[in-house]
Design a protein around this motif. Structure first.
Motif, short mmCIF file in Angstrom:
data_model
loop_
_atom_site.label_atom_id
_atom_site.label_comp_id
_atom_site.label_asym_id
_atom_site.label_seq_id
_atom_site.Cartn_x
_atom_site.Cartn_y
_atom_site.Cartn_z
N GLN A 5 0.84 -1.20 0.00
CA GLN A 5 0.00 0.00 0.00
C GLN A 5 0.88 1.25 0.00
OE1 GLN A 5 -3.29 0.39 -0.37
NE2 GLN A 5 -3.19 2.60 -0.11
N LYS A 6 1.97 1.22 0.75
CA LYS A 6 2.89 2.36 0.79
C LYS A 6 3.52 2.58 -0.59
CE LYS A 6 4.18 1.98 5.65
NZ LYS A 6 5.26 1.60 6.58
N GLN A 7 3.88 1.50 -1.28
CA GLN A 7 4.45 1.64 -2.64
C GLN A 7 3.41 2.22 -3.59
OE1 GLN A 7 6.93 -1.46 -4.38
NE2 GLN A 7 6.96 -2.49 -2.38
N TYR A 8 2.18 1.76 -3.45
CA TYR A 8 1.07 2.27 -4.26
C TYR A 8 0.92 3.79 -4.06
CZ TYR A 8 -3.91 2.96 -5.47
OH TYR A 8 -5.10 3.43 -5.98
N GLU A 9 1.00 4.22 -2.83
CA GLU A 9 0.90 5.64 -2.51
C GLU A 9 2.12 6.40 -3.05
OE1 GLU A 9 0.36 5.63 1.73
OE2 GLU A 9 -1.67 4.79 1.55
N ALA A 10 3.30 5.80 -2.95
CA ALA A 10 4.54 6.45 -3.38
C ALA A 10 4.57 6.74 -4.88
CB ALA A 10 5.75 5.61 -2.99
N VAL A 11 3.91 5.89 -5.68
CA VAL A 11 3.90 6.11 -7.13
C VAL A 11 2.66 6.88 -7.58
CG1 VAL A 11 5.39 4.14 -7.63
CG2 VAL A 11 2.90 3.84 -7.66
#
Length: 132
Positions: free
Chosen positions: A84-90
């Protein structure tokens, strides 16, 4: 319904069962081949376990992986906080707001939602790179 009609229906059901079993076997073979392909860390596929839109796009994802000879980096976001954090980061929440969401780290291009194979191929293509 007479006995002859019941017999015909029984034969048709048996033929359908054979076809379903053959289809399931082919799907297992394809899945096995895809799992052996190298992972492309730059092509991110964010999805949700149990998401109907993810289920809808999975056949196109499998075809894309087969055509490229590489696997997408699949990141489940509903139950995995790191993904989820990676999803938010991109920028997933801003540009899509949900899953499925595709992000190409090389081109910085994204695709939101269940899309066609042609659209996913265009998204996955690395512009200006030698495609081997």
């Amino acid at each position: 319904m007479n006995t002859e009609d019941r017999a015909k229906i029984g034969v048709l059901r048996a033929e359908i069962d054979v076809l379903k079993a053959a289809q399931l076997e082919k799907e297992k073979q394809v899945t096995g081949l895809i799992e052996k392909a190298p992972l492309d860390e730059n092509l991110l596929f964010f999805y949700g376990k149990g998401c109907s839109f993810t289920t809808k796009v999975e056949p196109s994802v499998a075809e894309l992986e087969i055509s490229m000879g590489k696997r997408l980096n699949k990141l489940e976001t509903w139950y995995d906080a790191e993904n989820q954090k990676q999803y938010e980061a991109v920028g997933g929440p801003d540009s899509c707001g949900g899953v499925p969401f595709f992000y190409n780290k090389t081109t910085k291009e994204s695709v939101c939602g269940a899309r066609s194979l042609d659209m996913l191929k265009a998204w996955a293509a690395v512009k200006g790179a030698d495609k081997k």
